[in-house]
Design a protein around this motif. Structure first.
Motif, short mmCIF file in Angstrom:
data_model
loop_
_atom_site.label_atom_id
_atom_site.label_comp_id
_atom_site.label_asym_id
_atom_site.label_seq_id
_atom_site.Cartn_x
_atom_site.Cartn_y
_atom_site.Cartn_z
N GLU C 93 0.83 -1.20 0.00
CA GLU C 93 0.00 0.00 0.00
C GLU C 93 0.87 1.25 0.00
N GLY C 94 0.54 2.20 -0.86
CA GLY C 94 1.41 3.34 -1.03
C GLY C 94 0.93 4.65 -0.42
N HIS C 95 -0.25 4.66 0.21
CA HIS C 95 -0.78 5.96 0.63
C HIS C 95 0.03 6.62 1.74
N CYS C 96 0.49 5.85 2.71
CA CYS C 96 1.29 6.45 3.80
C CYS C 96 2.68 6.80 3.29
N LEU C 97 3.28 5.88 2.58
CA LEU C 97 4.60 6.14 2.01
C LEU C 97 4.55 7.37 1.09
N GLY C 98 3.60 7.36 0.16
CA GLY C 98 3.48 8.48 -0.78
C GLY C 98 3.25 9.80 -0.07
N ASP C 99 2.46 9.75 0.98
CA ASP C 99 2.18 10.96 1.73
C ASP C 99 3.45 11.52 2.37
N HIS C 120 7.81 -6.16 -0.75
CA HIS C 120 7.20 -6.43 -2.06
C HIS C 120 7.76 -5.41 -3.05
N PRO C 121 7.78 -5.75 -4.30
CA PRO C 121 8.41 -4.82 -5.26
C PRO C 121 7.49 -3.69 -5.72
N ASP C 122 6.19 -3.78 -5.40
CA ASP C 122 5.19 -2.91 -6.02
C ASP C 122 5.47 -1.40 -5.92
N LEU C 123 6.03 -0.98 -4.81
CA LEU C 123 6.17 0.47 -4.60
C LEU C 123 7.49 1.02 -5.16
N GLY C 124 8.26 0.15 -5.78
CA GLY C 124 9.56 0.58 -6.29
C GLY C 124 9.48 1.74 -7.28
N SER C 125 8.50 1.68 -8.18
CA SER C 125 8.49 2.73 -9.21
C SER C 125 8.13 4.09 -8.61
N LEU C 126 7.21 4.11 -7.64
CA LEU C 126 6.90 5.37 -6.97
C LEU C 126 8.14 5.95 -6.30
N VAL C 127 8.82 5.12 -5.55
CA VAL C 127 9.99 5.58 -4.80
C VAL C 127 11.06 6.10 -5.76
N GLN C 128 11.22 5.39 -6.86
CA GLN C 128 12.21 5.85 -7.84
C GLN C 128 11.79 7.18 -8.46
N ASP C 129 10.48 7.36 -8.69
CA ASP C 129 10.03 8.65 -9.23
C ASP C 129 10.34 9.79 -8.26
N PHE C 130 10.50 9.44 -6.99
CA PHE C 130 10.88 10.46 -6.01
C PHE C 130 12.39 10.48 -5.76
N HIS C 131 13.11 9.68 -6.58
CA HIS C 131 14.58 9.74 -6.57
C HIS C 131 15.17 9.34 -5.23
#
Lengths: 280, 280, 280, 280
Positions: C93-99, C120-131
């Motif tokens: 789940e990405g809502h807390c991380l993304g926040d 899990h690998p799912d949030l990798g692309s979000l994190v990478q988009d945030f460098h």
């Protein structure tokens, strides 16, 4: 303010196409004038719930007979929106009791308070100042059965639709509870299911929560586990002693209980599987 | 429960280094035992605010003299935490009045209610049931001055620390208000500054808000613009008529007013520039 | 925005007369300029808690030595208000991380995010988009120990002050938790102590509660039982399926977690006996 | 998750007996399978409002023709529950924009974000990290008309159902607003109608309120006076500077905006007389 002659039809049945059309058709045929209508379909359970408030000729038998044929196997109730009669149970704390007395007095709750039953004498003078009968039926260790017999005897002389436990600090026996299904409303001083049982404020203090709450629910045989009617919380912090938690908690206890009473008295609640469907 | 002999020192002064040390030193020298201490520095205004609650020998004059020398030009008050005396003003609605009467009766508010003054007779029987003097001083068009004279005359025979406007639906004259600075507390039925003035629930209904609120504040010459003591809101929706808004709003009005009274009675409030610093 | 050179002194000690005077005296002697000061005396436990934020020369050793002599046996910490470094743990789940990522990006949280560790690998692309560095360290049945070793190895190369569990759906071993006392912050998706453990939304659905909540807490060895930092709730009703509860709950989860992080990062929390004293 | 082929029928008409029966009859005749049904009768205005969500054959023309004959003079809309397309307007603050981007990314909002239009360049990099087109169209003093022309030109190449003002700090001209009736949603950073216009947090600071709020509303020609979709508040106190009010307010702004978008996208809103009927 409830316009007294209105009626409320509550339906609980398995969902299938055309239910609303069928029910509204039957009501139209009886010259009922629908004032408010709510439905809820639970897609997981495949259940349909409906509340219809209407005015018009009071042909209860005829309407229920018609609907019984149209919707076989359904659970249906037809209630009249008239002032309910209640008996309030209390112990020593007067904030919930007093709040109901005041609301009744000023028309905020359109209810008739038939009597107050208490296991301690302390609240007698308040109740008397409000000109309402007060019955002091004390409890003693290991004598719950006897005390409940006396309570039941007292109740047998009183007309009432609901029993309201306004901080009544005794656990009612399963036998007593079974006698009045979905007719006993309790206020518990925590946001259930947290802090079930005794001394929820002491439990909240020990746990160091940042919110305290209150829960109004129908009473069932399982302590504090009946269908929930209303809940609310307030923020607290580390400066709150047990006493301060208790003092501040009273404000939500009385408001949550009053909210629950209002929806029950207006026949806005359908219970199913220990949960409430509440039509605002 | 307020331990009556404790005292509260409230200080408002320009910020400078060493203030807390200086004040606590003076208290120690007077053998005061500090029970609770709160400070707030407003960095924008360069102001320092402090509330200290302490027990110990009551040497008011000596302590204030000492502090006056140490902190010249400061605003200081030394209050005793004893049961305050109030007079309640009301009109026709009884929920706030009744709530205060109940809280007083059950010790939730440690206060002495000296009298209730009302411009309508309706609430007289409630007040009498609580065994408290009731003065009906009616208002008539264009005769505010005369009515206020009568009210003042009545008040002149009563000891009181605060006047509590518990849904008193008359605007007090600036002259009246000036007579009791920071001693009149009002409950307004909206989340101020929204819906100032008459009929806030009607205004809320017209605007279609999704929250309604209540605001307790000190009364100043500007209508509904005094320093805010407490505010709260509840959620509403399109099904709320003006009457239903009013009915539900009562629950927050009385709770917000009680919250404000508690912090005022416990001397937790410092007013500065039409705002309140409230030490929890 | 935290002015980075300021310092925070946190004291926890047995209460006795003169503590504030003593501490402020020591600070004055060190030329410290007190910016904010909070104390709390727990009268039941006889404990004294204090937080002082001050600017001035950074003479940590000297100040702690002085205070150590003046207040023997006290627990004292002196922290610098500088940008903390964190590692975030997540699952799917990405809502807390993304926040948190957004708040960091826009300066709402003054923090340095060193890395994200996920099972899990799912949030990798979000994190990478945030460098930001992303470490995928999968978990497998019965191999918690091994996975934790890998996590610890990864952490050993990263500087960090706190570990933030942003919906990390794995239970950390007591051994892992002990390694970072009061440095691991978790968000649990219920108003604890209600619905401890797995699937709190499913539990809430079954129980038919009218409120759902979220709780941020320090992680200790007992699951979901660590000191509570922040809690909040939202109203729900019978129309909320488990999915809708989960969807709406996300809004409070992320806000409650962010609130907790802010007070921890600003050194506003003192823990004592599994409870938090939080100085606003 | 919206099951995409479902449809929503919204009806606004003068109340009269038999409306629900008539509408559900027409739906049954078209083989529509009603999934959720809500009605509201405004007894004061004599108006009837209905929302019906149904699955089944998509015979829009036929259904609307039938209903048009049965309910002449009614306002009716038939909407398909498919992913809406939006264009987001922003300025410099990224918390609302970022929140929508995250929700879209993780499926919390089932929406297609066609583009972001901003009058400042600051948010460009965030939007690009989310792989969404970003148009920077600057505003200059006294050149609103020109800027709006450019915006309209940009919009003319984009498909969109709604424009979402995610802290867009420019006032749109009446002409612009009229072009997209009930299709522009704004978040205002106060509990309207309090603190209309510029700098609501500065206004809240000056007034010393104990609550701050946020309001999502449809944009109409009157600034901050359009129909309200959602509102919420949080508690604040005297320690909140303007900056801290702004920082904490962001948490409710983004949550309230998201709540409003969800109900609009799910066609749960009927507007009448500048107010919203919202069917949960």
């Amino acid at each position: 303010m409830l316009p007294s002659p209105n009626q409320v039809l509550l339906i609980r049945t398995h969902d299938k196409p055309g239910l609303i059309h069928t029910v509204t058709g039957a009501l139209l045929a009886e010259k009922a004038n629908i004032l408010a209508n709510h439905e809820f379909v639970d897609p997981i359970e495949g259940m349909f719930f409906m509340r219809t408030e209407f005015s018009g000729p009071n042909q209860k038998q005829s309407l229920l007979a018609t609907l019984g044929k149209l919707l076989p196997g359904s659970h249906m109730e037809l209630r009249t929106l008239e002032r309910p009669k209640i008996v309030i149970f209390a112990t020593k704390e007067g904030h919930c009791l007093g709040d109901i007395l005041l609301r009744q007095r000023f028309g905020e709750l359109d209810v008739s308070i038939e009597a107050v039953v208490a296991n301690h004498p302390d609240l007698g003078s308040l109740v008397q100042d409000f000109h309402i009968p007060f019955f002091h039926i004390p409890t003693q260790e290991n004598q719950r059965e006897e005390q409940e017999s006396q309570v039941l005897k007292t109740l047998s002389h009183l007309p009432f639709d609901y029993l309201v436990l306004a901080k009544y600090m005794r656990i009612l026996s399963p036998k007593f509870v079974e006698t009045f299904p979905l007719r006993i409303i309790n206020i518990h001083h925590s946001f259930l299911p947290a802090f079930i049982g005794a001394n929820p404020y002491a439990q909240a203090y020990e746990r160091g929560v940042k919110l305290i709450g209150a829960t109004a629910h129908f009473v069932t045989e399982s302590l504090d586990e009946g269908p929930i009617l209303a809940q609310d919380v307030i923020a607290v912090d580390h400066t709150f002693t047990k006493e301060k938690l208790m003092l501040n908690g009273k404000d939500i206890e009385k408001v949550v209980l009053a909210r629950a009473l209002r929806i029950v008295f207006e026949h806005r609640v359908i219970v199913w599987k220990n949960k409430t469907i509440i039509f605002g």
